[in-house]
Design a protein around this motif. Structure first.
Motif, short mmCIF file in Angstrom:
data_model
loop_
_atom_site.label_atom_id
_atom_site.label_comp_id
_atom_site.label_asym_id
_atom_site.label_seq_id
_atom_site.Cartn_x
_atom_site.Cartn_y
_atom_site.Cartn_z
N MET A 161 60.52 47.65 44.99
CA MET A 161 59.49 47.97 46.00
C MET A 161 58.60 49.09 44.34
O MET A 161 57.38 48.17 44.75
N ALA A 162 59.70 49.86 43.56
CA ALA A 162 58.47 50.16 43.05
C ALA A 162 57.96 49.17 41.50
O ALA A 162 56.58 49.22 41.43
N LEU A 163 58.71 48.90 41.35
CA LEU A 163 58.39 47.96 40.44
C LEU A 163 57.26 46.56 41.14
O LEU A 163 56.48 46.46 40.38
N LEU A 164 57.20 45.73 42.02
CA LEU A 164 55.92 45.28 42.27
C LEU A 164 55.31 46.01 42.79
O LEU A 164 53.71 44.97 42.78
N SER A 165 54.87 47.51 43.16
CA SER A 165 53.82 48.54 43.66
C SER A 165 53.61 48.16 42.38
O SER A 165 51.82 48.37 42.18
N VAL A 166 53.86 48.90 40.96
CA VAL A 166 53.11 48.63 40.03
C VAL A 166 52.71 47.73 39.30
O VAL A 166 51.54 47.67 38.89
N SER A 167 52.81 46.40 39.48
CA SER A 167 52.56 45.62 38.60
C SER A 167 51.47 45.18 40.06
O SER A 167 50.38 44.26 39.74
N GLY A 168 51.62 45.27 41.28
CA GLY A 168 50.76 44.46 42.38
C GLY A 168 49.71 45.51 41.75
O GLY A 168 48.80 45.25 41.75
N ALA A 169 49.47 46.67 42.33
CA ALA A 169 48.45 47.92 41.68
C ALA A 169 47.79 47.26 39.87
O ALA A 169 45.89 47.83 39.55
N ALA A 170 48.88 47.07 39.03
CA ALA A 170 47.62 46.41 37.96
C ALA A 170 47.41 45.95 38.17
O ALA A 170 45.96 45.22 37.52
N LEU A 171 47.16 44.81 38.72
CA LEU A 171 46.60 43.26 39.07
C LEU A 171 45.16 43.72 39.28
O LEU A 171 44.05 42.71 39.45
N THR A 172 45.50 44.24 40.62
CA THR A 172 44.52 45.23 41.15
C THR A 172 43.49 45.84 40.49
O THR A 172 42.19 44.80 40.53
N VAL A 173 43.97 46.14 39.37
CA VAL A 173 43.03 47.19 38.80
C VAL A 173 41.71 46.08 37.81
O VAL A 173 40.81 45.56 36.90
N MET A 174 42.48 45.10 37.48
CA MET A 174 42.19 43.86 36.50
C MET A 174 41.22 43.20 37.29
O MET A 174 40.04 42.96 36.14
N LEU A 175 41.13 42.43 38.62
CA LEU A 175 41.24 41.79 39.23
C LEU A 175 39.69 42.60 39.71
O LEU A 175 38.47 41.90 39.23
N LEU A 176 39.05 44.43 39.54
CA LEU A 176 38.00 44.63 39.57
C LEU A 176 37.61 44.90 39.13
O LEU A 176 36.29 44.29 38.67
N GLY A 177 38.50 45.29 37.95
CA GLY A 177 37.22 44.82 36.31
C GLY A 177 36.14 43.41 36.24
O GLY A 177 34.95 43.64 36.03
N ASN A 178 37.81 42.45 36.22
CA ASN A 178 36.69 41.25 35.78
C ASN A 178 35.40 40.83 36.64
O ASN A 178 35.00 40.29 36.28
N SER A 179 35.74 41.66 38.27
CA SER A 179 34.37 41.41 38.89
C SER A 179 33.58 42.22 38.58
O SER A 179 31.80 41.38 39.07
N ARG A 180 33.61 42.72 38.07
CA ARG A 180 32.38 44.16 37.72
C ARG A 180 31.88 43.33 36.59
O ARG A 180 30.65 43.14 36.30
N VAL A 181 32.42 42.77 35.77
CA VAL A 181 31.67 42.38 34.65
C VAL A 181 31.42 41.17 35.26
O VAL A 181 29.78 40.75 34.70
N PHE A 182 31.48 40.12 35.97
CA PHE A 182 31.61 39.03 36.58
C PHE A 182 29.26 39.10 37.18
O PHE A 182 29.25 38.70 37.48
N LEU A 183 29.67 40.57 38.37
CA LEU A 183 28.55 41.02 38.49
C LEU A 183 27.43 41.19 37.46
O LEU A 183 26.13 40.99 37.97
N ARG A 184 27.41 41.82 36.38
CA ARG A 184 26.54 42.60 35.88
C ARG A 184 26.53 41.47 35.39
O ARG A 184 25.00 41.62 35.09
N ASN A 185 26.90 40.92 34.73
CA ASN A 185 26.63 39.26 34.01
C ASN A 185 25.52 38.41 35.05
O ASN A 185 24.75 37.96 34.83
N SER A 186 26.06 38.36 36.03
CA SER A 186 25.04 37.63 36.91
C SER A 186 24.02 38.12 37.30
O SER A 186 22.86 37.61 37.27
N GLN A 187 23.75 38.98 36.91
CA GLN A 187 22.28 40.01 37.18
C GLN A 187 21.63 39.95 36.53
O GLN A 187 20.39 39.68 36.23
#
Length: 108
Positions: free
Chosen positions: A21-47
């Motif tokens: 469970m600890a390993l899954l939660s750490v990898s899930g948190a890392a994936l979430t941070v990566m996806l949020l960063g990518n969405s911010r870059v995409f939003l800024r580029n589209s603007q």
């Protein structure tokens, strides 16, 4: 049959479940941070792209913009004209986007 032998018992211990469970939660948190960063870059580029399209449309529609006070001289010297030189002074104009975050400079 001997007592104390459980040959049919299988499964995971509590420690194994907690570690997985600890390993899954750490990898899930890392994936979430990566996806949020990518969405911010995409939003800024589209603007930025939208602002550029708006500014190009304004320039093409003939809006003059604000003179920036900057100008420069273009010098043309063509080989086919036997060394004749033409000079043209161009003034810089700036058109700002609606949100005033971007501008496009063009010379006329």
């Amino acid at each position: 049959m001997k007592r104390g032998e459980n040959k049919g018992s299988g499964g995971f211990s509590l420690i194994e479940v907690i570690v997985s469970m600890a390993l899954l939660s750490v990898s899930g948190a890392a994936l979430t941070v990566m996806l949020l960063g990518n969405s911010r870059v995409f939003l800024r580029n589209s603007q930025e792209n939208r602002s550029v399209y708006e500014l190009r449309a304004q320039v093409e529609s003939g809006e003059k913009g604000i003179a920036s006070g900057t100008s420069f001289v273009m010098i043309y010297e063509l080989e086919a004209t036997d060394g004749q030189v033409w000079e043209e002074e161009l003034e810089e104009y700036r058109i700002f986007s609606e949100d005033s975050l971007a501008f496009m400079a063009y010379y006329e």
